[in-house]
Design an enzyme around this catalytic site. Structure first.
Site: not given
Length: 135
Positions: A34-37, A90, A60, A12, A96, A54-55, A80, A8, A87
Protein backbone atom coordinates in the site's frame (compact mmCIF):
# COMPACT_ATOMS: atom_id res chain seq x y z
CA UNK A 1 6.00 -15.39 -5.52
CA UNK A 2 4.01 -12.19 -5.14
CA UNK A 3 4.19 -10.79 -1.62
CA UNK A 4 1.97 -8.01 -0.23
CA UNK A 5 3.50 -5.79 2.46
CA UNK A 6 1.09 -3.70 4.51
CA UNK A 7 1.51 -1.87 7.82
CA UNK A 8 -0.60 0.44 9.90
CA UNK A 9 1.12 3.74 10.81
CA UNK A 10 2.44 2.63 14.21
CA UNK A 11 3.78 -0.62 12.70
CA UNK A 12 5.59 0.76 9.63
CA UNK A 13 8.96 0.97 11.41
CA UNK A 14 8.59 -2.66 12.51
CA UNK A 15 7.86 -3.77 8.94
CA UNK A 16 10.87 -1.84 7.60
CA UNK A 17 13.14 -3.52 10.18
CA UNK A 18 11.62 -6.89 9.31
CA UNK A 19 12.17 -6.43 5.57
CA UNK A 20 15.77 -5.34 6.19
CA UNK A 21 16.39 -8.37 8.41
CA UNK A 22 15.01 -10.78 5.81
CA UNK A 23 16.03 -8.86 2.69
CA UNK A 24 18.09 -11.77 1.25
CA UNK A 25 14.90 -13.87 1.17
CA UNK A 26 12.35 -11.19 0.35
CA UNK A 27 14.29 -9.58 -2.52
CA UNK A 28 13.92 -12.77 -4.59
CA UNK A 29 10.19 -12.15 -4.93
CA UNK A 30 7.84 -9.56 -6.43
CA UNK A 31 6.78 -7.06 -3.80
CA UNK A 32 3.52 -5.13 -3.60
CA UNK A 33 2.49 -2.65 -0.93
CA UNK A 34 0.00 0.00 0.00
CA UNK A 35 1.01 3.63 -0.61
CA UNK A 36 3.15 5.03 2.18
CA UNK A 37 4.33 1.61 3.30
CA UNK A 38 5.58 0.82 -0.19
CA UNK A 39 7.30 4.17 -0.52
CA UNK A 40 9.13 3.73 2.77
CA UNK A 41 10.15 0.14 2.02
CA UNK A 42 11.52 1.17 -1.36
CA UNK A 43 13.39 4.20 0.00
CA UNK A 44 14.78 2.50 3.11
CA UNK A 45 15.68 -0.91 1.68
CA UNK A 46 16.39 -0.17 -1.99
CA UNK A 47 13.93 -2.87 -3.05
CA UNK A 48 11.58 -2.47 -5.98
CA UNK A 49 7.96 -2.33 -4.78
CA UNK A 50 4.78 -2.01 -6.82
CA UNK A 51 2.72 0.55 -4.91
CA UNK A 52 -1.04 0.59 -4.66
CA UNK A 53 -3.05 3.43 -3.13
CA UNK A 54 -2.87 4.11 0.59
CA UNK A 55 -4.89 1.57 2.59
CA UNK A 56 -7.70 3.95 3.60
CA UNK A 57 -7.91 5.22 0.00
CA UNK A 58 -8.47 1.78 -1.52
CA UNK A 59 -5.06 0.11 -1.36
CA UNK A 60 -6.34 -2.69 0.88
CA UNK A 61 -9.09 -3.33 -1.65
CA UNK A 62 -6.61 -3.33 -4.54
CA UNK A 63 -4.56 -6.00 -2.78
CA UNK A 64 -7.80 -7.85 -2.03
CA UNK A 65 -8.54 -7.87 -5.76
CA UNK A 66 -5.14 -9.45 -6.43
CA UNK A 67 -5.91 -12.11 -3.82
CA UNK A 68 -9.34 -12.84 -5.33
CA UNK A 69 -7.77 -13.12 -8.79
CA UNK A 70 -5.01 -15.49 -7.59
CA UNK A 71 -2.26 -12.91 -8.17
CA UNK A 72 -1.01 -12.73 -4.55
CA UNK A 73 0.81 -15.58 -2.82
CA UNK A 74 1.64 -14.22 0.62
CA UNK A 75 0.48 -11.28 2.73
CA UNK A 76 2.49 -9.69 5.54
CA UNK A 77 0.17 -7.22 7.25
CA UNK A 78 1.60 -5.65 10.39
CA UNK A 79 -1.62 -4.52 12.06
CA UNK A 80 -1.98 -2.17 14.99
CA UNK A 81 -4.68 -3.84 17.11
CA UNK A 82 -4.64 -1.03 19.69
CA UNK A 83 -5.56 1.85 17.39
CA UNK A 84 -8.97 2.24 15.75
CA UNK A 85 -8.71 2.20 11.96
CA UNK A 86 -11.25 4.19 9.94
CA UNK A 87 -11.05 1.59 7.17
CA UNK A 88 -11.48 -1.44 9.47
CA UNK A 89 -14.13 -3.02 7.18
CA UNK A 90 -11.54 -3.06 4.36
CA UNK A 91 -8.98 -4.63 6.70
CA UNK A 92 -11.48 -7.32 7.73
CA UNK A 93 -12.36 -7.98 4.09
CA UNK A 94 -8.68 -8.41 3.19
CA UNK A 95 -8.16 -10.91 6.00
CA UNK A 96 -11.33 -12.78 5.00
CA UNK A 97 -10.13 -13.00 1.37
CA UNK A 98 -6.86 -14.55 2.52
CA UNK A 99 -8.90 -17.23 4.30
CA UNK A 100 -11.26 -17.77 1.36
CA UNK A 101 -8.42 -18.19 -1.15
CA UNK A 102 -5.92 -19.93 1.17
CA UNK A 103 -3.32 -17.18 0.93
CA UNK A 104 -0.86 -17.35 3.82
CA UNK A 105 -1.25 -14.26 6.03
CA UNK A 106 0.79 -12.88 8.90
CA UNK A 107 -0.62 -10.05 10.99
CA UNK A 108 2.38 -9.70 13.31
CA UNK A 109 6.15 -10.06 13.26
CA UNK A 110 6.19 -13.50 14.90
CA UNK A 111 3.99 -15.12 12.30
CA UNK A 112 5.70 -13.18 9.50
CA UNK A 113 9.02 -14.69 10.51
CA UNK A 114 7.59 -18.22 10.35
CA UNK A 115 6.12 -17.56 6.88
CA UNK A 116 9.28 -15.97 5.48
CA UNK A 117 11.46 -18.80 6.77
CA UNK A 118 8.95 -21.22 5.23
CA UNK A 119 9.16 -19.27 1.99
CA UNK A 120 12.92 -19.68 2.06
CA UNK A 121 12.58 -23.47 2.56
CA UNK A 122 10.04 -23.80 -0.24
CA UNK A 123 7.12 -24.55 2.06
CA UNK A 124 4.83 -22.25 0.09
CA UNK A 125 5.60 -23.75 -3.32
CA UNK A 126 2.16 -25.42 -3.24
CA UNK A 127 0.78 -22.05 -4.39
CA UNK A 128 2.61 -22.44 -7.71
CA UNK A 129 1.59 -26.07 -8.08
CA UNK A 130 -2.03 -25.13 -7.39
CA UNK A 131 -1.90 -22.41 -10.08
CA UNK A 132 -0.44 -24.85 -12.63
CA UNK A 133 -3.29 -27.29 -12.03
CA UNK A 134 -5.85 -24.55 -12.57
CA UNK A 135 -4.35 -23.54 -15.94
Amino acid sequence: MNIALIAHDKKKDDLIRFVLAYKPIIEKHSLFATGTTGKRISEETGLSVHRFRSGPLGGDQEIGSYIANDKMDLVLFFRDPLTAQPHEPDVSALIRLCDVYSVPLATNMGTAEVLVKGLERGDIEWRGVQKERED
